[in-house]
Design an enzyme around this catalytic site. Sequence first.
Site, short mmCIF file in Angstrom:
data_model
loop_
_atom_site.label_atom_id
_atom_site.label_comp_id
_atom_site.label_asym_id
_atom_site.label_seq_id
_atom_site.Cartn_x
_atom_site.Cartn_y
_atom_site.Cartn_z
CE LYS A 18 -3.60 -2.48 2.50
NZ LYS A 18 -4.38 -2.61 3.74
CG HIS A 21 7.01 7.09 -1.67
ND1 HIS A 21 7.21 8.25 -2.41
CD2 HIS A 21 6.58 7.50 -0.45
CE1 HIS A 21 6.91 9.30 -1.67
NE2 HIS A 21 6.53 8.86 -0.48
CG ASP A 77 10.28 -7.50 3.98
OD1 ASP A 77 9.40 -6.68 4.30
OD2 ASP A 77 11.14 -7.91 4.77
CG PHE A 160 10.59 5.57 -0.10
CD1 PHE A 160 10.43 4.36 0.55
CD2 PHE A 160 10.74 5.57 -1.49
CE1 PHE A 160 10.43 3.16 -0.16
CE2 PHE A 160 10.73 4.37 -2.19
CZ PHE A 160 10.57 3.18 -1.52
N GLY A 161 12.27 6.23 3.03
CA GLY A 161 12.98 5.33 3.94
C GLY A 161 14.33 5.90 4.37
CE1 TYR A 162 16.92 3.47 8.93
CE2 TYR A 162 15.26 2.28 7.66
CZ TYR A 162 15.83 2.62 8.87
OH TYR A 162 15.31 2.10 10.04
NE ARG A 189 11.55 -1.85 -3.26
CZ ARG A 189 11.98 -0.85 -2.50
NH1 ARG A 189 12.38 0.29 -3.06
NH2 ARG A 189 11.99 -0.96 -1.20
#
Length: 206
Positions: A18, A21, A77, A160-162, A189
Amino acid sequence: MNSADGVAPATRVVLATKNEHKIDELRRILTPALPTLELVGYDGPSPVESGLSFQENALIKARAAAAHTGLPAIADDSGIAVDILGGMPGIFSARWSGPDRSDEDNWQLLLWQLNDVPDFARTAQFVASAAIVVPGRFADSVLGKWHGSILRSARGDGGFGYDPVFSPDGSTRSAAEMLPEQKDAVSHRRRAFDALIPVLKSSLGL
């Protein structure tokens, strides 16, 4: 084949996330290689990510989305693994700073934890597992890594994230200072899904 125009109909596949990004990023990565896929978002219940590895958690998410929708499901993940922390935050990356965390809370805590660590010992990897589940028929997952180091302060406002505190090997920029297409070309990714694409083609008959 579509008898009217000779074009094969799109294969619908649900992206088991969901996170907008991440949905955008996965579409940018997968659509050029798999133009006949119709990648749809997921609006079902989120499963408990009880796996002990990125690959286990990716499969948990893909299985949940496939069971809820009846469609083939793709999931990933991912997180950051810092060598001096023994690979942590790892699978706990998204909730590193607690249940009410934000991305900034997570990387601020990581910077504080590494405050006294010298530059040569700040090595880290972004890690991603990509998984495909075809209901009743097939499940598989693969792994991709993006090596670099943790910066001493955040830089950039992209990603986004780290991303703001991670500098890839061979670069002077943070991941958050890279353009989306630059990040897409080399990220964890990207590497995971590049490895998954042949599996997708085989399992979905593309």
